[in-house]
Scaffold this motif. Structure first.
Motif, mmCIF file in Angstrom:
data_model
loop_
_atom_site.group_PDB
_atom_site.id
_atom_site.type_symbol
_atom_site.label_atom_id
_atom_site.label_comp_id
_atom_site.label_asym_id
_atom_site.label_seq_id
_atom_site.Cartn_x
_atom_site.Cartn_y
_atom_site.Cartn_z
ATOM 1 N N ALA A 149 0.838 -1.197 0.000
ATOM 2 C CA ALA A 149 0.000 0.000 0.000
ATOM 3 C C ALA A 149 0.874 1.248 0.000
ATOM 4 O O ALA A 149 1.924 1.287 0.639
ATOM 5 N N ALA A 150 0.445 2.263 -0.725
ATOM 6 C CA ALA A 150 1.092 3.567 -0.621
ATOM 7 C C ALA A 150 0.790 4.145 0.765
ATOM 8 O O ALA A 150 -0.200 3.772 1.408
ATOM 9 N N TRP A 151 1.645 5.041 1.232
ATOM 10 C CA TRP A 151 1.430 5.659 2.533
ATOM 11 C C TRP A 151 0.059 6.325 2.559
ATOM 12 O O TRP A 151 -0.297 7.082 1.668
ATOM 13 N N ASP A 178 20.738 -3.619 0.398
ATOM 14 C CA ASP A 178 19.727 -4.234 -0.465
ATOM 15 C C ASP A 178 18.458 -4.384 0.353
ATOM 16 O O ASP A 178 18.432 -5.124 1.330
ATOM 17 N N PHE A 179 17.404 -3.666 -0.034
ATOM 18 C CA PHE A 179 16.199 -3.709 0.788
ATOM 19 C C PHE A 179 14.948 -3.507 -0.048
ATOM 20 O O PHE A 179 14.954 -2.803 -1.053
ATOM 21 N N ALA A 180 13.878 -4.153 0.401
ATOM 22 C CA ALA A 180 12.561 -3.877 -0.152
ATOM 23 C C ALA A 180 12.079 -2.545 0.396
ATOM 24 O O ALA A 180 12.418 -2.163 1.524
ATOM 25 N N THR A 181 11.284 -1.827 -0.386
ATOM 26 C CA THR A 181 10.735 -0.561 0.103
ATOM 27 C C THR A 181 9.478 -0.781 0.935
ATOM 28 O O THR A 181 8.956 0.169 1.529
ATOM 29 N N SER A 182 8.992 -2.019 0.969
ATOM 30 C CA SER A 182 7.982 -2.374 1.972
ATOM 31 C C SER A 182 8.704 -2.646 3.287
ATOM 32 O O SER A 182 9.925 -2.812 3.318
ATOM 33 N N ARG A 183 7.963 -2.694 4.372
ATOM 34 C CA ARG A 183 8.606 -2.927 5.673
ATOM 35 C C ARG A 183 9.352 -4.246 5.692
ATOM 36 O O ARG A 183 10.410 -4.361 6.316
ATOM 37 N N VAL A 184 8.799 -5.244 5.022
ATOM 38 C CA VAL A 184 9.476 -6.523 4.847
ATOM 39 C C VAL A 184 9.161 -7.033 3.445
ATOM 40 O O VAL A 184 8.211 -6.572 2.812
ATOM 41 N N HIS A 236 5.924 7.923 4.734
ATOM 42 C CA HIS A 236 5.924 8.574 3.427
ATOM 43 C C HIS A 236 7.268 8.447 2.715
ATOM 44 O O HIS A 236 7.324 8.497 1.480
ATOM 45 N N LYS A 237 8.347 8.232 3.471
ATOM 46 C CA LYS A 237 9.667 8.155 2.848
ATOM 47 C C LYS A 237 9.827 6.854 2.058
ATOM 48 O O LYS A 237 10.268 6.861 0.899
ATOM 49 N N GLY A 238 9.483 5.732 2.691
ATOM 50 C CA GLY A 238 9.553 4.461 1.981
ATOM 51 C C GLY A 238 8.569 4.408 0.827
ATOM 52 O O GLY A 238 8.868 3.870 -0.247
ATOM 53 N N SER A 239 7.386 4.965 1.045
ATOM 54 C CA SER A 239 6.389 5.003 -0.014
ATOM 55 C C SER A 239 6.900 5.819 -1.201
ATOM 56 O O SER A 239 6.759 5.420 -2.364
ATOM 57 N N GLY A 240 7.535 6.945 -0.920
ATOM 58 C CA GLY A 240 8.083 7.769 -1.987
ATOM 59 C C GLY A 240 9.176 7.061 -2.756
ATOM 60 O O GLY A 240 9.247 7.155 -3.999
ATOM 61 N N LEU A 241 10.044 6.328 -2.045
ATOM 62 C CA LEU A 241 11.105 5.592 -2.722
ATOM 63 C C LEU A 241 10.527 4.462 -3.557
ATOM 64 O O LEU A 241 11.013 4.179 -4.662
#
Length: 351
Positions: A149-151, A178-184, A236-241
């Motif tokens: 989901a978007a923020w 190396d990371f997903a932009t979702s929490r996990v 909003h930061k992870g959602s933006g990325l």
């Protein structure tokens, strides 16, 4: 009850299934090795648990075995590439080899890879680059049922859209973020669901947009026939990325973005925008090497916060996991192993 196998044994069993699904010996071995390396690195979400989905995607026609990357534009240090729905572990490596050679000649290379099937752990490509002394930056989108989901949004609108940065450190192990932009990662929800575990609050929303700790909401259809969604990291930061990854990895590469109703297709297509830089050709190799180590050493001097081992650099947990799992073997939970065995049976392979 989990089954524990040594990496070589697990790799051989996975390769058997992939060969039965139509891959050449070489392709099956490469894909199997990549998946097992993800498990060894502690990322079971990107490991052999993906095999059932790959087999389904092949049978549906969305994943095409024995397919090579295609160059659609060659402008020297700028490449446009089509993965042609081939195994991402194969076409991704082919793309990286082309681009790393160009970076060696020109000092840098940007490539846009479209329509690759699931690329797997993006850190693998960064590790390829840093092994040749190159800095690498990767933006990736995911064309599959939207699970994030978007923020401030109430349903899935895009994928886990990973971002990855690799930086070589002179005489040291590299920095590989190396990371997903979702929490996990979505795959971690599959693993948790198969293990019957709940997840941390704030990770998920259900199909009505309400917070939940049940990973099944993004793994299996829910009571109303829909799914829940993962939350982006960092609000909003992870959602933006994540949105940036969609625009760069999807729209800019030509691979496309997701803007339609969800379907049940098992294929997972990735687009990846990659930037490679050679510090030697940039003329900053000496100062870069010195400053990077000075900064890392400065970080190490930070006193550990209470109850923690102290500052760690990206890439260290993966290397530690490889050492441990290389000794002790790789544990695959019972439900995941049953899915792998069933996938083999679909293509006539006994594992």
């Amino acid at each position: 009850m989990a089954i524990t196998l040594q990496a070589s044994d697990l790799q051989a069993r996975v390769a058997t299934i992939l060969r039965a699904a139509g891959s050449s010996d070489g392709e099956a071995a490469k894909v199997a090795a990549n998946l097992v390396l993800a498990n060894l690195s502690g990322h079971d979400s990107h490991g052999v648990g993906m095999v059932p989905r790959y087999v389904d995607a092949v049978l549906e026609g969305g994943l095409k075995p024995n397919t090579a990357v295609k160059v659609t534009l060659d402008a020297g240090a700028l490449l446009a590439l089509d993965g042609c729905r081939g195994y991402g572990q194969v076409v991704g490596e082919q793309a990286m080899q082309l681009a790393m050679d160009r970076a060696g000649q020109s000092g840098s290379c940007i490539f846009a890879l479209a329509q690759a099937h699931h690329l797997g752990r993006i850190g693998h490509f960064a590790e390829m680059a840093v092994a040749r002394g190159l800095v690498s930056i990767h933006f990736v989108n995911v064309l599959s049922r939207p699970v994030v989901a978007a923020w401030q949004g109430g349903d899935g609108r895009f994928g886990t859209n990973p971002c990855c940065i690799g930086v070589p450190l002179r005489g040291r192990e590299p920095f590989v973020l190396d990371f997903a932009t979702s929490r996990v990662a979505q795959g971690k929800m599959r693993v948790a669901h198969n293990q019957g575990k709940q997840v941390e609050p704030g990770t998920l929303i259900d199909e009505d947009g309400r917070p939940t700790t049940d990973p099944g909401v993004v793994v299996v259809p829910q009571a109303k026939g829909g799914y829940g969604a993962l939350m982006p990291f960092g609000e909003h930061k992870g959602s933006g990325l994540a949105i940036a990854c969609e625009l760069l990895g999807g729209a800019l590469t030509g691979g496309g973005t997701w803007h339609r109703k969800a379907d049940n297709s098992r294929a997972v297509l990735n687009g990846m925008l990659t930037i490679l830089i050679d510090p030697q050709r940039l003329g900053t190799a000496d100062s870069f090497g010195q400053e990077a180590l000075a900064f890392v050493d400065w970080l190490r001097q930070s006193p550990p916060s209470p109850g923690t081992p102290g500052v760690r650099l990206a890439g260290e947990p993966e290397r530690a996991a490889r050492a441990q799992r290389g000794r002790e073997g790789i544990a695959v939970d019972e439900a995941t192993w049953a899915e792998i065995v069933a996938a083999g049976a679909k293509v006539g392979a006994a594992v």
